[in-house]
Design a protein around this motif. Structure first.
Motif, PDB file in Angstrom:
ATOM      1  N   ALA A   1       2.351   1.747  -3.419  1.00  0.00           N
ATOM      2  CA  ALA A   1       1.322   2.249  -4.324  1.00  0.00           C
ATOM      3  C   ALA A   1       1.108   3.754  -4.124  1.00  0.00           C
ATOM      4  O   ALA A   1       0.993   4.505  -5.095  1.00  0.00           O
ATOM      5  CB  ALA A   1       0.009   1.493  -4.114  1.00  0.00           C
ATOM      6  N   ARG A   2       1.081   4.196  -2.860  1.00  0.00           N
ATOM      7  CA  ARG A   2       0.933   5.638  -2.592  1.00  0.00           C
ATOM      8  C   ARG A   2       2.130   6.417  -3.114  1.00  0.00           C
ATOM      9  O   ARG A   2       1.975   7.496  -3.684  1.00  0.00           O
ATOM     10  CB  ARG A   2       0.734   5.891  -1.101  1.00  0.00           C
ATOM     11  CG  ARG A   2      -0.632   5.489  -0.581  1.00  0.00           C
ATOM     12  CD  ARG A   2      -0.929   6.016   0.825  1.00  0.00           C
ATOM     13  NE  ARG A   2       0.110   5.762   1.803  1.00  0.00           N
ATOM     14  CZ  ARG A   2       0.201   4.672   2.567  1.00  0.00           C
ATOM     15  NH1 ARG A   2      -0.707   3.721   2.451  1.00  0.00           N
ATOM     16  NH2 ARG A   2       1.169   4.554   3.444  1.00  0.00           N
ATOM     17  N   LEU A   3       3.316   5.881  -2.926  1.00  0.00           N
ATOM     18  CA  LEU A   3       4.518   6.553  -3.432  1.00  0.00           C
ATOM     19  C   LEU A   3       4.523   6.608  -4.956  1.00  0.00           C
ATOM     20  O   LEU A   3       4.896   7.628  -5.548  1.00  0.00           O
ATOM     21  CB  LEU A   3       5.779   5.838  -2.944  1.00  0.00           C
ATOM     22  CG  LEU A   3       6.159   6.032  -1.490  1.00  0.00           C
ATOM     23  CD1 LEU A   3       7.359   5.153  -1.132  1.00  0.00           C
ATOM     24  CD2 LEU A   3       6.473   7.489  -1.205  1.00  0.00           C
TER      25      LEU A   3
ATOM     26  N   ALA B   1       0.836  -1.204   0.000  1.00  0.00           N
ATOM     27  CA  ALA B   1       0.000   0.000   0.000  1.00  0.00           C
ATOM     28  C   ALA B   1       0.869   1.252   0.000  1.00  0.00           C
ATOM     29  O   ALA B   1       0.574   2.226  -0.703  1.00  0.00           O
ATOM     30  CB  ALA B   1      -0.941  -0.001   1.205  1.00  0.00           C
ATOM     31  N   TYR B   2       1.952   1.234   0.746  1.00  0.00           N
ATOM     32  CA  TYR B   2       2.862   2.378   0.812  1.00  0.00           C
ATOM     33  C   TYR B   2       3.542   2.600  -0.537  1.00  0.00           C
ATOM     34  O   TYR B   2       3.639   3.733  -1.017  1.00  0.00           O
ATOM     35  CB  TYR B   2       3.889   2.143   1.914  1.00  0.00           C
ATOM     36  CG  TYR B   2       4.797   3.316   2.163  1.00  0.00           C
ATOM     37  CD1 TYR B   2       4.289   4.527   2.629  1.00  0.00           C
ATOM     38  CD2 TYR B   2       6.158   3.216   1.930  1.00  0.00           C
ATOM     39  CE1 TYR B   2       5.125   5.605   2.857  1.00  0.00           C
ATOM     40  CE2 TYR B   2       6.999   4.290   2.159  1.00  0.00           C
ATOM     41  CZ  TYR B   2       6.477   5.480   2.619  1.00  0.00           C
ATOM     42  OH  TYR B   2       7.300   6.543   2.841  1.00  0.00           O
TER      43      TYR B   2
ATOM     44  N   GLU C   1       1.922   6.623  -6.911  1.00  0.00           N
ATOM     45  CA  GLU C   1       0.924   7.629  -7.301  1.00  0.00           C
ATOM     46  C   GLU C   1       1.474   9.039  -7.110  1.00  0.00           C
ATOM     47  O   GLU C   1       1.336   9.893  -7.980  1.00  0.00           O
ATOM     48  CB  GLU C   1      -0.361   7.453  -6.490  1.00  0.00           C
ATOM     49  CG  GLU C   1      -1.421   8.471  -6.847  1.00  0.00           C
ATOM     50  CD  GLU C   1      -2.659   8.367  -5.970  1.00  0.00           C
ATOM     51  OE1 GLU C   1      -3.430   9.340  -5.966  1.00  0.00           O
ATOM     52  OE2 GLU C   1      -2.839   7.349  -5.296  1.00  0.00           O
ATOM     53  N   ALA C   2       2.108   9.283  -5.977  1.00  0.00           N
ATOM     54  CA  ALA C   2       2.681  10.605  -5.711  1.00  0.00           C
ATOM     55  C   ALA C   2       3.758  10.937  -6.730  1.00  0.00           C
ATOM     56  O   ALA C   2       3.830  12.065  -7.243  1.00  0.00           O
ATOM     57  CB  ALA C   2       3.255  10.662  -4.296  1.00  0.00           C
TER      58      ALA C   2
END
Length: 133
Positions: A98-100, A95-96, A102-103
């Motif tokens: 994936a967030r990175l 999940a982390y 996306e960012a």
């Protein structure tokens, strides 16, 4: 072995060992004169805790691995509870990531937009190499 020797062999501090003891992760036996006594199994527990901490696990996450070692398994990750902690940690990391990702994509888009909208830098019409203006 006494607490100072265990701390030295494990590459940690006596304060950390006392803290682990207060959390129930480490169990000291007491000698006749009241000194804490540890053995090689305690060193193995500490190394398991340190390994997990080094790769990002919270201290409480190490408990199933410690319990697994105490249950007699040669490896702390041989028990179902330990495997579940691994699965949970992998899901958190996924999940982390994936967030990175996306960012990163959003920042790359912003940079591309900003670069295309930016006014070109003024060009120098004169060169002053070897001459004075």
């Amino acid at each position: 072995m006494r607490i100072g020797e265990l701390a030295e062999r494990a590459g940690t501090t006596t304060r950390a060992l006392r803290y682990y003891e207060s959390l129930g992760l480490l169990r000291a036996r007491r000698t006749g004169n009241g000194y804490r006594a540890y053995d090689e199994a305690d060193l193995t527990l500490l190394r398991q805790i340190q390994l997990l901490r080094d790769i990002g696990f919270e201290l409480e996450d190490t408990r199933p691995f410690v319990d697994c070692l105490r249950a007699g398994h040669p490896e702390g990750d041989a028990c179902p509870a330990s495997l579940e902690v691994y699965r949970r940690k992998l899901a958190e990391l996924d999940a982390y990531v994936a967030r990175l990702t996306e960012a990163r994509g959003r920042i790359a888009e912003q940079l591309a937009r900003a670069e295309s909208a930016a006014a070109p830098a003024p060009r120098c019409e004169f060169t002053c190499e070897g001459s004075t203006p």
